[in-house]
Design a protein around this motif. Structure first.
Motif, PDB file in Angstrom:
ATOM      1  N   ALA A  26      92.159  49.785  16.272  1.00 35.77           N
ATOM      2  CA  ALA A  26      92.249  48.508  16.977  1.00 35.77           C
ATOM      3  C   ALA A  26      93.605  48.317  17.654  1.00 35.77           C
ATOM      4  CB  ALA A  26      91.977  47.365  16.008  1.00 35.77           C
ATOM      5  N   LEU A  27      94.668  48.725  16.985  1.00 35.98           N
ATOM      6  CA  LEU A  27      96.015  48.426  17.488  1.00 35.98           C
ATOM      7  C   LEU A  27      96.654  49.569  18.265  1.00 35.98           C
ATOM      8  CD1 LEU A  27      97.389  46.606  14.329  1.00 35.98           C
ATOM      9  CD2 LEU A  27      96.499  45.591  16.431  1.00 35.98           C
ATOM     10  N   GLY A  47      81.144  48.040  22.931  1.00 37.75           N
ATOM     11  CA  GLY A  47      81.367  47.290  21.695  1.00 37.75           C
ATOM     12  C   GLY A  47      81.369  48.116  20.425  1.00 37.75           C
ATOM     13  N   ARG A  48      81.147  49.428  20.544  1.00 39.32           N
ATOM     14  CA  ARG A  48      81.112  50.286  19.350  1.00 39.32           C
ATOM     15  C   ARG A  48      81.729  51.635  19.702  1.00 39.32           C
ATOM     16  NH1 ARG A  48      76.624  53.793  18.269  1.00 39.32           N
ATOM     17  NH2 ARG A  48      77.009  54.804  16.300  1.00 39.32           N
ATOM     18  N   THR A  49      82.825  51.981  19.045  1.00 39.34           N
ATOM     19  CA  THR A  49      83.487  53.251  19.295  1.00 39.34           C
ATOM     20  C   THR A  49      83.355  54.139  18.065  1.00 39.34           C
ATOM     21  OG1 THR A  49      85.092  52.146  20.723  1.00 39.34           O
ATOM     22  CG2 THR A  49      85.656  54.355  19.963  1.00 39.34           C
ATOM     23  N   VAL A  59      83.110  54.370  12.553  1.00 42.20           N
ATOM     24  CA  VAL A  59      82.719  53.528  13.674  1.00 42.20           C
ATOM     25  C   VAL A  59      83.557  52.268  13.652  1.00 42.20           C
ATOM     26  CG1 VAL A  59      80.820  52.220  14.681  1.00 42.20           C
ATOM     27  CG2 VAL A  59      80.373  54.427  13.608  1.00 42.20           C
ATOM     28  N   VAL A  60      84.037  51.873  14.827  1.00 39.94           N
ATOM     29  CA  VAL A  60      84.768  50.630  14.968  1.00 39.94           C
ATOM     30  C   VAL A  60      83.933  49.725  15.868  1.00 39.94           C
ATOM     31  CG1 VAL A  60      86.870  49.541  15.827  1.00 39.94           C
ATOM     32  CG2 VAL A  60      86.984  51.789  14.726  1.00 39.94           C
ATOM     33  N   GLY A  65      84.405  44.732  23.897  1.00 38.94           N
ATOM     34  CA  GLY A  65      83.910  45.705  24.867  1.00 38.94           C
ATOM     35  C   GLY A  65      84.215  47.128  24.480  1.00 38.94           C
ATOM     36  N   PRO A  66      83.879  48.079  25.356  1.00 43.86           N
ATOM     37  CA  PRO A  66      84.055  49.495  25.027  1.00 43.86           C
ATOM     38  C   PRO A  66      85.512  49.923  25.047  1.00 43.86           C
ATOM     39  CG  PRO A  66      83.281  49.244  27.265  1.00 43.86           C
ATOM     40  CD  PRO A  66      83.284  47.858  26.642  1.00 43.86           C
ATOM     41  N   ALA A  67      85.758  51.006  24.366  1.00 43.61           N
ATOM     42  CA  ALA A  67      87.102  51.598  24.371  1.00 43.61           C
ATOM     43  C   ALA A  67      87.381  52.169  25.740  1.00 43.61           C
ATOM     44  CB  ALA A  67      87.189  52.688  23.304  1.00 43.61           C
ATOM     45  N   PRO A  68      88.641  52.164  26.165  1.00 49.95           N
ATOM     46  CA  PRO A  68      88.979  52.711  27.491  1.00 49.95           C
ATOM     47  C   PRO A  68      88.762  54.209  27.562  1.00 49.95           C
ATOM     48  CG  PRO A  68      90.965  52.032  26.299  1.00 49.95           C
ATOM     49  CD  PRO A  68      89.785  51.688  25.447  1.00 49.95           C
TER      50      PRO A  68
END
Length: 68
Positions: A26-27, A47-49, A59-60, A65-68
């Motif tokens: 997350a950070l 929404g799910r990485t 899984v996060v 939204g999605p991860a870059p």
């Protein structure tokens, strides 16, 4: 200095480890990459990485939204 045996089975992460990995994701996701995890772009969705190190996945869920 200690070296891990790469052929030894990898134990499942405990709850504290999972929380720490989720916090890193997350950070500071670049730190996960520094320790050998990669984003699985095929299994990740908006929404799910999904992160994997080739042995285990985690899984996060990200409501923003999605991860870059």
């Amino acid at each position: 200095m200690r070296f891990a045996d790469p052929s030894a089975p990898t134990p499942p992460p405990d709850a504290k480890t999972e929380e720490a990995l989720a916090r890193l994701a997350a950070l500071s996701p670049h730190l996960l990459e520094d320790i050998g995890f990669t984003r699985d772009r095929h299994r990740s969705t908006a929404g799910r990485t999904v992160w994997t190190d080739g042995v285990r996945d985690f899984v996060v869920i990200d409501a923003s939204g999605p991860a870059p």
